[in-house]
Design a protein around this motif. Structure first.
Motif, PDB file in Angstrom:
ATOM      1  N   HIS A   1      -5.307  -9.224   5.021  1.00  0.00           N
ATOM      2  CA  HIS A   1      -5.676  -8.927   6.403  1.00  0.00           C
ATOM      3  C   HIS A   1      -6.281  -7.521   6.510  1.00  0.00           C
ATOM      4  O   HIS A   1      -7.304  -7.327   7.179  1.00  0.00           O
ATOM      5  N   ARG A   2      -5.669  -6.547   5.854  1.00  0.00           N
ATOM      6  CA  ARG A   2      -6.206  -5.186   5.868  1.00  0.00           C
ATOM      7  C   ARG A   2      -7.569  -5.133   5.192  1.00  0.00           C
ATOM      8  O   ARG A   2      -8.479  -4.454   5.670  1.00  0.00           O
TER       9      ARG A   2
ATOM     10  N   ASP B   1      -0.740  -9.702   4.148  1.00  0.00           N
ATOM     11  CA  ASP B   1      -0.923  -8.439   4.862  1.00  0.00           C
ATOM     12  C   ASP B   1      -2.029  -7.620   4.204  1.00  0.00           C
ATOM     13  O   ASP B   1      -2.881  -7.041   4.893  1.00  0.00           O
TER      14      ASP B   1
END
Length: 68
Positions: free
Chosen positions: A7-8, A4
């Motif tokens: 991804h950010r 996550d």
């Protein structure tokens, strides 16, 4: 959790990478309008000198106002 965050990071990096590209593309697309507004090539120096005087004046005003 790490995927996550990765991804950010990728998303934000892409946004920051596309900013300068978009700026150059918009400048290129606006070039005919700017040259039509300026007129002949003899006016190019006048426009640049005006921009320099305005930039210098704003810096001068900012420095004198902040020390007042």
């Amino acid at each position: 959790m790490t995927s996550d965050a990765l991804h950010r990071l990728t998303k934000h990096s892409a946004i920051y990478a596309l900013g300068p590209i978009a700026q150059k593309a918009i400048g290129f697309l606006l070039l005919p309008f700017v040259t039509a507004y300026i007129g002949s090539t003899a006016n190019y120096g006048v426009v640049e000198m005006s921009a320099i005087v305005i930039a210098f004046g704003s810096q001068l005003l900012a420095s004198t106002c902040s020390t007042g």
